[in-house]
Every structure is written in C-alpha cells, then in structure tokens.
Design a protein around this motif. Structure first.
Motif, PDB file in Angstrom:
ATOM      1  N   TYR A 137       0.863  -1.184   0.000  1.00  0.00           N
ATOM      2  CA  TYR A 137       0.000   0.000   0.000  1.00  0.00           C
ATOM      3  C   TYR A 137       0.896   1.228   0.000  1.00  0.00           C
ATOM      4  O   TYR A 137       1.814   1.326   0.824  1.00  0.00           O
ATOM      5  N   ASP A 138       0.637   2.158  -0.929  1.00  0.00           N
ATOM      6  CA  ASP A 138       1.479   3.350  -0.975  1.00  0.00           C
ATOM      7  C   ASP A 138       0.970   4.401   0.011  1.00  0.00           C
ATOM      8  O   ASP A 138      -0.039   4.207   0.692  1.00  0.00           O
ATOM      9  N   TYR A 139       1.675   5.515   0.090  1.00  0.00           N
ATOM     10  CA  TYR A 139       1.350   6.530   1.093  1.00  0.00           C
ATOM     11  C   TYR A 139      -0.033   7.142   0.894  1.00  0.00           C
ATOM     12  O   TYR A 139      -0.690   7.528   1.860  1.00  0.00           O
ATOM     13  N   THR A 140      -0.503   7.237  -0.361  1.00  0.00           N
ATOM     14  CA  THR A 140      -1.835   7.806  -0.595  1.00  0.00           C
ATOM     15  C   THR A 140      -2.916   6.851  -0.096  1.00  0.00           C
ATOM     16  O   THR A 140      -3.924   7.286   0.472  1.00  0.00           O
ATOM     17  N   GLU A 141      -2.715   5.554  -0.307  1.00  0.00           N
ATOM     18  CA  GLU A 141      -3.699   4.566   0.147  1.00  0.00           C
ATOM     19  C   GLU A 141      -3.755   4.516   1.672  1.00  0.00           C
ATOM     20  O   GLU A 141      -4.830   4.395   2.264  1.00  0.00           O
TER      21      GLU A 141
END
Length: 210
Positions: A114-118
């Motif tokens: 999961y990236d930082y936006t998610e």
C-alpha cells in the motif's frame, strides 16, 4: 488477487452506505435542493430520508465494527493492518514522488503493498467514521445526551458532523474516484473493487517493491 472476497463485500457495504448517507444527509441539510426535490419525487419524504440515513449509518457502523474484528482476529486482517501502518519510508516515497512529477528526478519511487496515498486515505476513513458515528449518535438522541452533557455539545456535534461530511464527500469524489476511475493507468476504471483482482502488470506498476 489484490483483495479477498470478504474484503470486497466489506467495501460494497461501505460504498453503498456512504453514498446513501451523503445523498440523504445533504438532502436533509438542504431540503430545497434539486436532489432533495428528486428524492421527494420518488416518494422519499423527509421522515423517510431520516430513517434511510439512520439505517445507512447503522450499516456503516456495523461494517466498521466487523472490520475492526477482521483486522485483529484474522490472519489476513493482521497482515492488512501491518502493511497499512504508516512508516518513515512513506514520507520519503511521497517526497520522491513529488520530485518525480515535478521532473526533478527521473526515477519514479517504488511502492510497497500500500502506498502513502492509500494509507492516508484508509486512516482518514477510520478517523472520519469514528467522528461521524459519535456526532451522529448525539444528533440522533439529543434528549438522552442532553441529560448528562452541556447543550452546546449538540450544536458543536452538528457543525462537526456537517463539515466532516463535506470533507469526506470531497475526498471520495475528488481523490478516491480519481484513482479508481480516472487514473491514466487504470482508464476507464480499475475493476479491482468489483472482483478483488488486479493484473500483474498494473500491480508491478504501482507496487514494485512488494
């Protein structure tokens, strides 16, 4: 397999309850608006909208409580939670991603499961659900709350509930729907939310580190 069937169903419940809450909630606040008139045209009086709103709230709260159980008491849930915990590397990746889009660097950062936006959107959802649930309960039972709490708490809860609703709706429409529907690499739409699956090519594009 990006999401399990269980997670897809949880998302369906969240999606339908959220949209129902947004439409009926703003219709109650702006009862002369065109969408309120449209609901009245389909036979939804203000009394009906109130109970549809409350029913959707119950669905969202139950889904949230189940999700909490899922995170802590299932192996899959614990793995999801572990990967959603914010890390220092998220700040580094956010910085590198901004530099990449500003063309200050040629290398696009690689993201984990999961990236930082998610992660930001997920924890904003958790916080928003708690705030909306607490303030909504106060507005639903003002006389009960008024027996032990100051009167101003009801008015403050109304303001918080309203502005948090605006914030949450804008976050979904402007941010979440962009990445799910209008994102260039997913156009015309990512169907992961429907079947829980994502192509290996798309997964590697977004989550190469994982």
């Amino acid at each position: 397999p990006r999401f399990t069937k269980n997670e897809v169903i949880q998302h369906y419940l969240l999606l339908t309850s959220f949209i129902t809450l947004a439409i009926t909630g703003f219709a109650l606040k702006y009862n002369q608006s065109w969408w309120a008139e449209m609901l009245r045209y389909f036979g939804m009086s203000e009394f009906a909208r109130q109970w549809i709103h409350r029913s959707a709230a119950i669905v969202m709260i139950i889904t949230g409580l189940y999700h909490t159980y899922y995170l802590f008491f299932t192996a899959r849930g614990r793995d999801v939670l572990k990967n959603l915990v914010p890390k220092w590397s998220d700040l580094i990746e956010a910085r590198d991603n901004i530099f990449y889009y500003l063309k200050l660097t040629k290398q696009k950062p690689h993201f984990d499961k999961y990236d930082y936006t998610e992660k930001a959107e997920y924890w904003a959802l958790i916080w928003g659900t708690i705030v909306m649930g607490a303030t909504g309960f106060i507005l639903w039972f003002p006389t009960v709350v008024g027996n032990w709490a100051p009167v101003w708490l009801i008015k403050v809860s109304e303001l918080i509930h309203f502005y948090e609703a605006i914030l949450a709706t804008l976050a979904i429409v402007v941010w979440h729907w962009f990445f799910v529907i209008f994102h260039p690499h997913e156009y015309p739409m990512s169907v992961t939310w429907i079947d829980g699956k994502m192509s290996l090519h798309t997964y590697r594009h977004h989550h190469e580190k994982h």
